[in-house]
Design a protein around this motif. Sequence first.
Motif: not given
Length: 98
Positions: A12-19
Amino acid sequence: MSDSTIELCCTLRARPGLEADMRAYEDEVLALIPEHGGALVSRVVGDGADGRPHEIHVYRFTGQAALDSYMTDPRRAARAAERDRVIESTDLFPVQIA
């Protein structure tokens, strides 16, 4: 191990800044897995740098019906908008746990 057992890996990869938001979402939906004949075998968190995943999960389900039950759980479905908001990409694929 039963022939019907399903083992999967998910990156899974988070949207930038939403980790942190992605981790919170995953905390909620991963808690549902045992109710559906599954187990979270491993959950590791990475830094996401250079395109690497932010999280990697390994799951085991007792069979296709158990996996389908988890995937269609109404509580999980109700969180679809949050999933789309916080997760940039996922890759789910079968594995064999050694």
